[in-house]
Motif scaffolding. Structure first.
Motif, PDB file in Angstrom:
ATOM      1  N   GLY A 197       0.661  -1.290   0.209  1.00  0.00           N
ATOM      2  CA  GLY A 197      -0.164  -0.032  -0.082  1.00  0.00           C
ATOM      3  C   GLY A 197       0.853   1.542  -0.293  1.00  0.00           C
ATOM      4  O   GLY A 197       2.140   1.436   0.442  1.00  0.00           O
ATOM      5  N   PHE A 248      -3.495  -1.564  -1.879  1.00  0.00           N
ATOM      6  CA  PHE A 248      -4.425  -0.824  -1.529  1.00  0.00           C
ATOM      7  C   PHE A 248      -4.196   0.614  -0.837  1.00  0.00           C
ATOM      8  O   PHE A 248      -2.449   1.444  -1.115  1.00  0.00           O
ATOM      9  CB  PHE A 248      -5.301  -0.846   0.210  1.00  0.00           C
ATOM     10  CG  PHE A 248      -4.216  -1.338   1.376  1.00  0.00           C
ATOM     11  CD1 PHE A 248      -3.167  -2.268   1.236  1.00  0.00           C
ATOM     12  CD2 PHE A 248      -3.821  -0.548   2.232  1.00  0.00           C
ATOM     13  CE1 PHE A 248      -2.244  -2.096   2.125  1.00  0.00           C
ATOM     14  CE2 PHE A 248      -2.594  -0.474   3.158  1.00  0.00           C
ATOM     15  CZ  PHE A 248      -2.053  -1.039   2.951  1.00  0.00           C
ATOM     16  N   TYR A 273      -8.060  -1.262  -3.122  1.00  0.00           N
ATOM     17  CA  TYR A 273      -9.489  -0.762  -2.238  1.00  0.00           C
ATOM     18  C   TYR A 273      -8.571  -0.179  -1.258  1.00  0.00           C
ATOM     19  O   TYR A 273      -7.331  -0.272  -1.380  1.00  0.00           O
ATOM     20  CB  TYR A 273      -9.726  -1.988  -1.075  1.00  0.00           C
ATOM     21  CG  TYR A 273      -8.358  -3.174   0.114  1.00  0.00           C
ATOM     22  CD1 TYR A 273      -7.506  -3.936  -0.878  1.00  0.00           C
ATOM     23  CD2 TYR A 273      -8.877  -2.898   1.001  1.00  0.00           C
ATOM     24  CE1 TYR A 273      -6.354  -4.600   0.290  1.00  0.00           C
ATOM     25  CE2 TYR A 273      -6.816  -3.277   1.738  1.00  0.00           C
ATOM     26  CZ  TYR A 273      -6.174  -4.581   0.607  1.00  0.00           C
ATOM     27  OH  TYR A 273      -5.168  -5.157   1.849  1.00  0.00           O
ATOM     28  N   ARG A 274      -9.519   0.248  -0.123  1.00  0.00           N
ATOM     29  CA  ARG A 274      -8.583   1.337   0.856  1.00  0.00           C
ATOM     30  C   ARG A 274      -8.811   0.575   2.101  1.00  0.00           C
ATOM     31  O   ARG A 274      -9.846  -0.093   2.799  1.00  0.00           O
ATOM     32  CB  ARG A 274      -9.834   2.602   1.075  1.00  0.00           C
ATOM     33  CG  ARG A 274      -9.832   3.182   1.468  1.00  0.00           C
ATOM     34  CD  ARG A 274     -10.497   4.536   1.285  1.00  0.00           C
ATOM     35  NE  ARG A 274     -12.161   4.001   0.942  1.00  0.00           N
ATOM     36  CZ  ARG A 274     -12.677   5.212   0.429  1.00  0.00           C
ATOM     37  NH1 ARG A 274     -12.539   7.147  -0.330  1.00  0.00           N
ATOM     38  NH2 ARG A 274     -14.227   4.621  -0.176  1.00  0.00           N
ATOM     39  N   GLN A 275      -7.972   1.039   2.844  1.00  0.00           N
ATOM     40  CA  GLN A 275      -7.664   0.144   3.865  1.00  0.00           C
ATOM     41  C   GLN A 275      -8.944   0.826   4.950  1.00  0.00           C
ATOM     42  O   GLN A 275      -8.789   0.060   5.842  1.00  0.00           O
ATOM     43  CB  GLN A 275      -6.276   0.834   4.603  1.00  0.00           C
ATOM     44  CG  GLN A 275      -5.629   0.473   6.054  1.00  0.00           C
ATOM     45  CD  GLN A 275      -4.647   1.241   6.421  1.00  0.00           C
ATOM     46  OE1 GLN A 275      -4.714   3.002   6.274  1.00  0.00           O
ATOM     47  NE2 GLN A 275      -4.136   0.753   7.220  1.00  0.00           N
ATOM     48  N   ASP A 278      -1.752  -3.844   8.605  1.00  0.00           N
ATOM     49  CA  ASP A 278      -2.202  -4.338   6.986  1.00  0.00           C
ATOM     50  C   ASP A 278      -1.711  -5.860   5.888  1.00  0.00           C
ATOM     51  O   ASP A 278      -2.665  -6.114   5.410  1.00  0.00           O
ATOM     52  CB  ASP A 278      -1.660  -3.673   6.877  1.00  0.00           C
ATOM     53  CG  ASP A 278      -2.132  -1.781   6.771  1.00  0.00           C
ATOM     54  OD1 ASP A 278      -2.953  -1.947   7.253  1.00  0.00           O
ATOM     55  OD2 ASP A 278      -1.607  -0.978   6.623  1.00  0.00           O
ATOM     56  N   LEU A 311     -13.771   0.494  -5.687  1.00  0.00           N
ATOM     57  CA  LEU A 311     -13.990   0.498  -4.310  1.00  0.00           C
ATOM     58  C   LEU A 311     -15.401  -0.567  -3.490  1.00  0.00           C
ATOM     59  O   LEU A 311     -14.970  -1.310  -2.883  1.00  0.00           O
ATOM     60  CB  LEU A 311     -13.985   1.509  -3.616  1.00  0.00           C
ATOM     61  CG  LEU A 311     -13.018   2.193  -4.067  1.00  0.00           C
ATOM     62  CD1 LEU A 311     -12.110   3.530  -3.228  1.00  0.00           C
ATOM     63  CD2 LEU A 311     -11.354   1.395  -3.589  1.00  0.00           C
ATOM     64  N   SER A 369     -14.426  -4.136  -1.134  1.00  0.00           N
ATOM     65  CA  SER A 369     -14.403  -4.236   0.590  1.00  0.00           C
ATOM     66  C   SER A 369     -15.681  -4.894   0.605  1.00  0.00           C
ATOM     67  O   SER A 369     -14.099  -5.723   1.801  1.00  0.00           O
ATOM     68  CB  SER A 369     -15.125  -2.363   0.459  1.00  0.00           C
ATOM     69  OG  SER A 369     -16.577  -2.680   0.782  1.00  0.00           O
TER      70      SER A 369
END
Ligand code: TYM
Length: 354
Positions: A19, A51, A92-94, A150, A321, A325
């Motif tokens: 990421g 991510f 994706y977004r953390q 993560d 996204l 998720s």
């Protein structure tokens, strides 16, 4: 540890994860230390997860006044523009993965305080913030624990990161070993490995440090959004020396420029300029810099064209996204349930995986 170490076998299909923080524009250090490898690794037989580390950006975002949502979408637009492919990797977004903070909490209970305190990045960042009268937070201190969360939540095998992140990765490995030792009855955590070819340090254009968003000023960094004119201006302003001396080692500013040339230009161009230096040719540094700027521009221009296309729009990123998720959270929930069971939180484990 006295008893035999419990070790998780690697995943049959390697899991690759990495990421980038949305703390500024993407630059060539990010490209060569990370994104370029994302693209290579998604092409081979791996399960890839890439991510944007927006929670990590929060360690300094209040002070730096970053709009995290907008900055995160932008990082992901650059991923796509560079060639990260949502049909080959989970993007994706953390912060969308609500289980990650729970992993973070559990792992913080076995994270070695001394090693976290010795992290070079924390020492440098906190010293810098203190001189600027900015607030140093617990979140900043515990940064490597969140990074371990993560990585370990999905049992990643390979983590392509630049050299500056290796110390953090070592902490994640240590946390994995501790978890396996103390709790790993059913669920074991894989010890993640760095990708050796990625773990480089792309030099900056000013001084002796690495290319970085936070040190050396804007002249130190080539952003993927820079125009050919900006690239040329920054490269032409880079420090050199008074000229090569046959038999003497290359000076540090020249080592840096040659490293940049090697990264962006074909090997024959690099070899040609290396020979000119070795034979003690004088007054060719201007051409060398021109070559660096031209090859940087040639690399960046097609990426910029894609960045501005519909395939890389903010709307497209949002669609990606929205789809990813749930998939990533499912992986997280399965592993979290395994961990919770081993850590004797059966009641919670049952809720996640009844
Ligand atoms: P960040 O956002 O500082 O940098 C993103 C990636 O770019 C690499 N990089 C460089 N590589 C070589 N030379 C340089 N000059 C250079 N500058 C940046 C970094 O090594 C990194 O790979 N903590 C991470 C983000 C993160 C993460 C993770 C990464 C959070 N959780 C889990 C991997 C796995 C960071 O701050 O990277």
């Amino acid at each position: 540890m006295t008893t035999e170490a419990k070790v998780a076998p690697p995943n049959p299909t390697p899991i690759v994860l990495s990421g980038i923080r949305p703390t500024g524009e993407i630059h060539l250090g990010n490209y060569f230390g990370a994104i370029r490898h994302f693209i290579d690794l998604q092409e081979t037989d791996n399960d890839c997860l890439f991510f944007v580390a927006d929670l990590h950006a929060l360690t300094t975002a209040m002070e730096d006044k970053i709009d995290l949502d907008a900055a995160s979408i932008d990082v992901l637009r650059w991923y796509l523009a560079c060639g990260v492919d949502p049909s080959k990797a989970l993007i994706y977004r953390q912060s969308d993965i609500l289980e990650i903070p729970f992993f973070n909490l559990l792992l913080s209970m076995i994270a070695p305080e001394g090693e976290v305190r010795r992290c070079t990045t924390f020492k440098e960042k906190s010293a810098d913030m203190e001189t600027k009268n900015k607030m140093v937070t617990v979140g900043l201190f515990a940064y490597p624990v969140l990074m371990a969360a993560d990585i370990l939540f999905c049992n990643a095998d390979i983590v392509p990161v630049g050299e500056d992140q290796l110390q953090h990765l070592e902490i994640a490995r240590e946390i994995a070993r501790r978890y396996n030792h103390y709790f790993g009855d059913n669920h074991l955590i894989v010890e993640p490995q760095p990708l050796k070819t990625a773990a480089i340090r792309v030099p900056g254009l000013v001084g002796e440090g690495k290319m970085s968003k936070s040190t050396g000023g804007p002249g130190n960094v080539i952003y993927l959004s820079d125009t050919p004119k900006q690239i040329r201006k920054k490269v032409m302003a880079a420090v050199t020396d008074t000229g090569p001396v046959v038999g003497e080692p290359m000076s540090q500013p020249m080592v840096n420029l040659y490293e940049l040339l090697k990264l962006v230009a074909p090997s024959e161009v690099y070899e040609e300029y290396l020979a000119r230096h070795a034979t003690g040719e004088q007054k060719f540094y201007g051409y060398l810099k021109q070559a660096i700027a031209e090859h940087m521009t040639a690399l960046i221009e097609p990426i910029q064209a894609r960045y501005h296309s519909a395939e890389c729009s903010a709307e497209r990123v949002q669609e990606i996204l929205d789809a990813s998720s749930a998939k990533v959270r499912k992986i997280a929930q399965k592993n979290l349930a395994g961990m919770l069971k081993d850590m004797k939180f059966e009641h919670l484990a049952k809720q996640l995986a009844p």
